[in-house]
Write an enzyme that holds these catalytic residues in place. Structure first.
Site, PDB file in Angstrom:
ATOM      1  N   TRP A 215      13.264  -0.472  -6.823  1.00 22.01           N
ATOM      2  CA  TRP A 215      12.952  -1.901  -7.143  1.00 22.01           C
ATOM      3  C   TRP A 215      11.731  -1.609  -7.855  1.00 22.01           C
ATOM      4  O   TRP A 215      11.050  -2.529  -8.106  1.00 22.01           O
ATOM      5  CB  TRP A 215      12.819  -2.804  -5.952  1.00 22.01           C
ATOM      6  CG  TRP A 215      12.294  -1.837  -4.650  1.00 22.01           C
ATOM      7  CD1 TRP A 215      10.783  -2.032  -4.357  1.00 22.01           C
ATOM      8  CD2 TRP A 215      12.950  -1.397  -3.710  1.00 22.01           C
ATOM      9  NE1 TRP A 215      10.787  -1.309  -3.205  1.00 22.01           N
ATOM     10  CE2 TRP A 215      12.023  -0.876  -2.812  1.00 22.01           C
ATOM     11  CE3 TRP A 215      14.426  -1.052  -3.506  1.00 22.01           C
ATOM     12  CZ2 TRP A 215      12.335  -0.276  -1.695  1.00 22.01           C
ATOM     13  CZ3 TRP A 215      14.546  -0.274  -2.259  1.00 22.01           C
ATOM     14  CH2 TRP A 215      13.749  -0.014  -1.276  1.00 22.01           C
ATOM     15  N   ARG A 216      11.281  -0.530  -8.170  1.00 22.86           N
ATOM     16  CA  ARG A 216      10.075  -0.281  -8.804  1.00 22.86           C
ATOM     17  C   ARG A 216      10.148   0.104 -10.333  1.00 22.86           C
ATOM     18  O   ARG A 216       9.385   0.595 -11.033  1.00 22.86           O
ATOM     19  CB  ARG A 216       9.019   0.833  -8.189  1.00 22.86           C
ATOM     20  CG  ARG A 216       8.511   0.390  -7.084  1.00 22.86           C
ATOM     21  CD  ARG A 216       7.177   1.278  -6.251  1.00 22.86           C
ATOM     22  NE  ARG A 216       6.825   0.719  -5.289  1.00 22.86           N
ATOM     23  CZ  ARG A 216       6.280   1.278  -4.313  1.00 22.86           C
ATOM     24  NH1 ARG A 216       6.373   2.754  -4.131  1.00 22.86           N
ATOM     25  NH2 ARG A 216       5.790   1.069  -3.371  1.00 22.86           N
TER      26      ARG A 216
ATOM     27  N   GLU B 215      12.221  -7.198  -1.094  1.00 20.16           N
ATOM     28  CA  GLU B 215      11.423  -7.813  -0.034  1.00 20.16           C
ATOM     29  C   GLU B 215      12.251  -8.102   0.892  1.00 20.16           C
ATOM     30  O   GLU B 215      12.001  -8.060   2.138  1.00 20.16           O
ATOM     31  CB  GLU B 215      10.405  -8.710  -0.991  1.00 20.16           C
ATOM     32  CG  GLU B 215       9.384  -8.265  -1.740  1.00 20.16           C
ATOM     33  CD  GLU B 215       8.411  -7.097  -0.889  1.00 20.16           C
ATOM     34  OE1 GLU B 215       8.393  -7.194   0.312  1.00 20.16           O
ATOM     35  OE2 GLU B 215       7.764  -6.409  -1.546  1.00 20.16           O
TER      36      GLU B 215
ATOM     37  N   GLN C 264      12.347  -6.094   8.468  1.00 23.69           N
ATOM     38  CA  GLN C 264      12.889  -5.547   9.555  1.00 23.69           C
ATOM     39  C   GLN C 264      13.635  -4.257   9.273  1.00 23.69           C
ATOM     40  O   GLN C 264      14.410  -3.737  10.180  1.00 23.69           O
ATOM     41  CB  GLN C 264      13.827  -6.574  10.314  1.00 23.69           C
ATOM     42  CG  GLN C 264      13.670  -8.023  10.009  1.00 23.69           C
ATOM     43  CD  GLN C 264      12.639  -8.520  11.483  1.00 23.69           C
ATOM     44  OE1 GLN C 264      12.585  -7.564  12.208  1.00 23.69           O
ATOM     45  NE2 GLN C 264      12.076  -9.441  11.204  1.00 23.69           N
TER      46      GLN C 264
ATOM     47  N   GLY D 212      21.854  -6.687   9.273  1.00 20.47           N
ATOM     48  CA  GLY D 212      21.405  -7.559  10.528  1.00 20.47           C
ATOM     49  C   GLY D 212      20.659  -8.746  10.160  1.00 20.47           C
ATOM     50  O   GLY D 212      20.493  -9.034   8.832  1.00 20.47           O
ATOM     51  N   TYR D 213      20.356  -9.573  10.944  1.00 14.62           N
ATOM     52  CA  TYR D 213      19.533 -10.945  10.577  1.00 14.62           C
ATOM     53  C   TYR D 213      20.109 -11.690   9.476  1.00 14.62           C
ATOM     54  O   TYR D 213      19.623 -11.646   8.243  1.00 14.62           O
ATOM     55  CB  TYR D 213      18.058 -10.396  10.433  1.00 14.62           C
ATOM     56  CG  TYR D 213      17.441  -9.785  11.385  1.00 14.62           C
ATOM     57  CD1 TYR D 213      16.756 -10.637  12.496  1.00 14.62           C
ATOM     58  CD2 TYR D 213      17.285  -8.435  12.047  1.00 14.62           C
ATOM     59  CE1 TYR D 213      16.146 -10.089  13.507  1.00 14.62           C
ATOM     60  CE2 TYR D 213      16.767  -7.973  12.673  1.00 14.62           C
ATOM     61  CZ  TYR D 213      15.919  -8.898  13.798  1.00 14.62           C
ATOM     62  OH  TYR D 213      15.634  -8.287  14.822  1.00 14.62           O
TER      63      TYR D 213
ATOM     64  N   TYR E  25       4.455 -14.555   3.085  1.00 17.48           N
ATOM     65  CA  TYR E  25       4.435 -13.087   2.810  1.00 17.48           C
ATOM     66  C   TYR E  25       5.375 -12.771   1.304  1.00 17.48           C
ATOM     67  O   TYR E  25       5.021 -12.363   0.330  1.00 17.48           O
ATOM     68  CB  TYR E  25       4.720 -12.111   3.753  1.00 17.48           C
ATOM     69  CG  TYR E  25       5.180 -10.863   3.080  1.00 17.48           C
ATOM     70  CD1 TYR E  25       4.006  -9.886   2.953  1.00 17.48           C
ATOM     71  CD2 TYR E  25       6.393 -10.310   2.820  1.00 17.48           C
ATOM     72  CE1 TYR E  25       4.387  -8.537   2.355  1.00 17.48           C
ATOM     73  CE2 TYR E  25       6.656  -8.920   2.297  1.00 17.48           C
ATOM     74  CZ  TYR E  25       5.500  -8.189   1.900  1.00 17.48           C
ATOM     75  OH  TYR E  25       5.809  -7.115   1.282  1.00 17.48           O
TER      76      TYR E  25
ATOM     77  N   ASP F 245       1.422  -8.043   5.321  1.00 15.45           N
ATOM     78  CA  ASP F 245       2.504  -7.768   6.307  1.00 15.45           C
ATOM     79  C   ASP F 245       1.614  -6.655   7.320  1.00 15.45           C
ATOM     80  O   ASP F 245       0.603  -6.269   7.394  1.00 15.45           O
ATOM     81  CB  ASP F 245       3.443  -7.105   5.394  1.00 15.45           C
ATOM     82  CG  ASP F 245       3.190  -5.758   4.916  1.00 15.45           C
ATOM     83  OD1 ASP F 245       1.946  -5.314   4.847  1.00 15.45           O
ATOM     84  OD2 ASP F 245       4.408  -5.027   4.331  1.00 15.45           O
TER      85      ASP F 245
ATOM     86  N   CYS G 150      -1.786   5.609   6.162  1.00 13.85           N
ATOM     87  CA  CYS G 150      -2.361   4.925   7.249  1.00 13.85           C
ATOM     88  C   CYS G 150      -1.428   4.418   8.368  1.00 13.85           C
ATOM     89  O   CYS G 150      -1.226   3.580   8.327  1.00 13.85           O
ATOM     90  CB  CYS G 150      -3.073   3.804   6.775  1.00 13.85           C
ATOM     91  SG  CYS G 150      -4.355   3.270   8.285  1.00 13.85           S
TER      92      CYS G 150
ATOM     93  N   CYS H  59      -5.915  10.733   7.778  1.00 15.29           N
ATOM     94  CA  CYS H  59      -7.012  10.192   6.952  1.00 15.29           C
ATOM     95  C   CYS H  59      -7.676  11.285   6.221  1.00 15.29           C
ATOM     96  O   CYS H  59      -8.273  10.819   5.138  1.00 15.29           O
ATOM     97  CB  CYS H  59      -8.166  10.245   8.275  1.00 15.29           C
ATOM     98  SG  CYS H  59      -7.542   8.722   9.451  1.00 15.29           S
TER      99      CYS H  59
ATOM    100  N   CYS I 227      -6.545  10.273   2.717  1.00 21.84           N
ATOM    101  CA  CYS I 227      -6.660   8.833   2.230  1.00 21.84           C
ATOM    102  C   CYS I 227      -7.842   8.590   1.252  1.00 21.84           C
ATOM    103  O   CYS I 227      -8.920   9.178   1.384  1.00 21.84           O
ATOM    104  CB  CYS I 227      -7.081   8.207   3.688  1.00 21.84           C
ATOM    105  SG  CYS I 227      -7.132   6.062   3.501  1.00 21.84           S
TER     106      CYS I 227
HETATM  107 FE1  SF4 Z   1      -6.227   4.371   7.664  1.00 27.37          FE
HETATM  108 FE2  SF4 Z   1      -7.698   5.862   5.826  1.00 27.37          FE
HETATM  109 FE3  SF4 Z   1      -8.975   4.737   7.657  1.00 27.37          FE
HETATM  110 FE4  SF4 Z   1      -7.379   6.825   8.288  1.00 27.37          FE
HETATM  111  S1  SF4 Z   1      -9.080   6.709   6.750  1.00 27.37           S
HETATM  112  S2  SF4 Z   1      -7.660   4.886   9.270  1.00 27.37           S
HETATM  113  S3  SF4 Z   1      -5.816   6.353   6.785  1.00 27.37           S
HETATM  114  S4  SF4 Z   1      -7.736   3.447   6.052  1.00 27.37           S
END
Ligand code: SF4
Length: 342
Positions: A38-39, A51, A56, A95-96, A131, A149, A203, A210, A213
């Protein structure tokens, strides 16, 4: 012993921080986004369909359904013209089913009136909640509105170290404002997908990565060592216990179904006749148990020898067609139980 007051953090996201987060999110998303069907382009029908299917259901599970559904109903017009039965058949397994029914209803409005470009207009259509309306209008038409979401809530509460009860109206307001702020730093189709992608791939709830991130430098939960404590866990709604006495009337490989106006689940759909009662405890004896959202349904099946009560909403359905008429697993489970008893 002196009890310290619990300090709940609610400091709003500033514009300055929003700018920094939006910038790092955009460059991360452009480099790391997954190639998803879908991208491929920003076709509103395809984005909407994805979407709805993704509610679910996981991305991996959705992809084959999405490709097949789109092969059969390639446009809003094709979906609008198709009989509901065919749509439900293609939905079978996801489902749903109310999602498929609403998709079909909304397709009829959209094919007659065209696709509106704003979340406010989309919100008027069947099955479009806050949403979905915001996701479709931002991803397809770049409207600068933020989405919320589960993934986005987790990422935002962590980066801001918001340990509040995020499901309350006041908290939701704060989250929505932050999401809107980020989307406004645009392009919103990339910001919103970037937020969802960050929550889905980095995340994550239990093992956030992290170190990879793009927000680590600014993440307050990371700085405070509270990543796994945020977001707060929403208290689970207690399941309701229902006892459903199902009456099975059959003749010539057909079974009696009525339009459900008596049970609190699968409303207005074809269902076996019967009676249902809410109880505080589960019954001592039952044939089957089935869960639908927060209903625990204990089913007692009785094969009847007489005639079903007269009703204009009664139909005699060939047993092999029940799945097409109402694809819910609940009916199939009851039919399988009867077959096993015979
Ligand atoms: Fe989430 Fe990034 Fe924060 Fe770690 S550093 S908690 S992955 S937002």
């Amino acid at each position: 012993m002196l009890l310290l007051p619990v300090v709940i953090s609610m400091t709003p996201m500033t514009e300055e921080l929003g700018k920094i987060l939006a910038k790092s999110l955009l460059s991360w998303y452009r480099e790391n986004k997954r190639e998803l069907p879908w991208r491929r382009d920003r076709n509103p029908y395809q984005i909407w369909l994805s979407e709805v299917m993704l509610q679910q259901t996981t991305v991996v599970a959705v992809i084959p359904y999405y490709e097949r559904f789109l092969g059969i109903f390639p446009t809003v017009e094709a979906l609008a013209k198709a009989p509901l039965e065919n749509v439900l058949e293609q939905w079978s397994g996801l489902g749903y089913y109310s999602r498929a029914r609403n998709l079909h209803k909304a397709a009829q409005v959209l094919s007659a009136n065209g696709f509106p470009k704003t979340a406010a207009e989309l919100l008027e259509l069947p099955g479009f909640g806050p949403y979905t309306s915001r996701a479709v209008s931002s991803i397809a038409f770049n409207e600068p509105v933020g989405v919320l979401d589960g993934n986005v809530i987790r990422v935002l509460t962590r980066v801001m170290a918001w340990d509040f009860a995020w499901w309350n109206n006041e908290s939701k307001n704060i989250l929505q404002k932050s999401s809107d702020l980020l989307a406004g730093m645009g392009p919103s189709h990339e910001i919103n997908q970037g937020l969802m992608e960050l929550g889905a791939t980095v995340c994550t709830p239990h093992k956030p990565n992290c170190l990879l991130c793009p927000w680590q430098k600014n993440c307050l939960a990371f700085k405070k060592g509270k990543v796994l404590e945020i977001p707060q866990r929403k208290p689970r709604k207690k399941s309701e216990v229902w006892v459903w006495d199902v009456s099975i009337y059959s003749k010539n490989k057909k079974i009696a179904l009525i339009k459900n106006d008596y049970a609190p689940f699968l409303k207005n759909q074809a269902l076996f006749p019967g009676k249902i009662k809410r109880q505080t405890e589960k019954p001592k004896t039952f044939d089957l148990k089935h869960g639908i959202t927060h209903h625990d349904i204990y089913i007692r099946i009785r094969k009847e020898s007489g005639h079903p009560p007269k009703s204009k909403d009664l139909q005699w359905a060939p047993i092999k067609d029940v799945k097409k008429i109402n694809p819910s697993n609940l009916l199939q489970k009851v039919l399988q139980k009867i077959a096993a008893k015979d």
